[in-house]
Design a protein around this motif. Structure first.
Motif: not given
Length: 206
Positions: A105-119, A188-201
């Motif tokens: 999904e990173a290769v496809s550029n479908t997210y800027d930030r990913a949340l991964v629930i795992t240990n 909540l994770e602090k997010v850098k202010v950007e003009v575009k909306i961050t894509k999240l997976f």
């Protein structure tokens, strides 16, 4: 996530009542981010547990969660002293599928930030490779409740955040806004202010 919730021994919580979109939404900034997709990685069960799992998968599918199945491998172990046999059910492909999805999904550029629930530290290699190839991608590991983040995950993830009981309470399928929850989460994770909306997976491993 399933086994972590079971280990809490809390009768008010059920691993099959977690709305994964609601859970992920508690870790984003809705003013600057949009949750693009939720992936759920699991191994299909059989018999009675399989019926309950199938009902849960149907609820997830209804909320547009993408289901990625693995499998269980049966292994027979023999005791050398008493010669009794024990059948073990070993989950296969779940961690591999999860690591592959993070990278692909990173290769496809479908997210800027990913949340991964795992240990599961087995996916640390996939996270490390993804961040090496795409240093601007943020990969946040959400640690299941009652667990301490695995060392190898903390060493490669952008950030590790704990999932608390309050997060789960607010993530129930039947939860309504009018209900009062005493332990409202504030993480909540602090997010850098950007003009575009961050894509999240959001990637979830069972």
């Amino acid at each position: 996530l399933y086994y972590a919730i079971r280990a809490l021994n809390d009768e008010t919580l059920s691993a099959f009542d977690v709305n994964l979109r609601r859970l992920a939404s508690q870790f984003i900034n809705p003013k600057k981010e949009v949750l693009k997709s939720v992936h759920y990685f699991y191994a299909p069960w059989k018999e009675e547990k399989g019926k309950e799992q199938s009902a849960y998968l149907a609820r997830l599918r209804a909320t547009q969660v993408k289901l990625i199945p693995g499998k269980f491998q049966h292994k027979i172990e023999r005791c050398k002293q008493c010669e009794t046999q024990t059948v073990r059910h070993i989950e296969k492909l779940t961690d591999v599928n999860l690591a592959v999805a993070i990278l692909s999904e990173a290769v496809s550029n479908t997210y800027d930030r990913a949340l991964v629930i795992t240990n599961d530290s087995d996916i640390s290699g996939g996270i490390r490779t993804t961040k090496k190839l795409f240093p601007n991608k943020k990969i946040i590991v959400l640690t299941p409740p009652g667990k301490q983040a695995a060392f190898y995950l903390t060493s490669v993830a952008s950030t590790c955040l704990p999932i608390k009981v309050g997060h789960l309470a607010l993530s129930r399928f039947d939860w309504k806004k009018k209900e009062r929850i005493t332990s409202i989460p504030t993480v909540l994770e602090k997010v850098k202010v950007e003009v575009k909306i961050t894509k999240l997976f959001n990637f979830i491993e069972i």
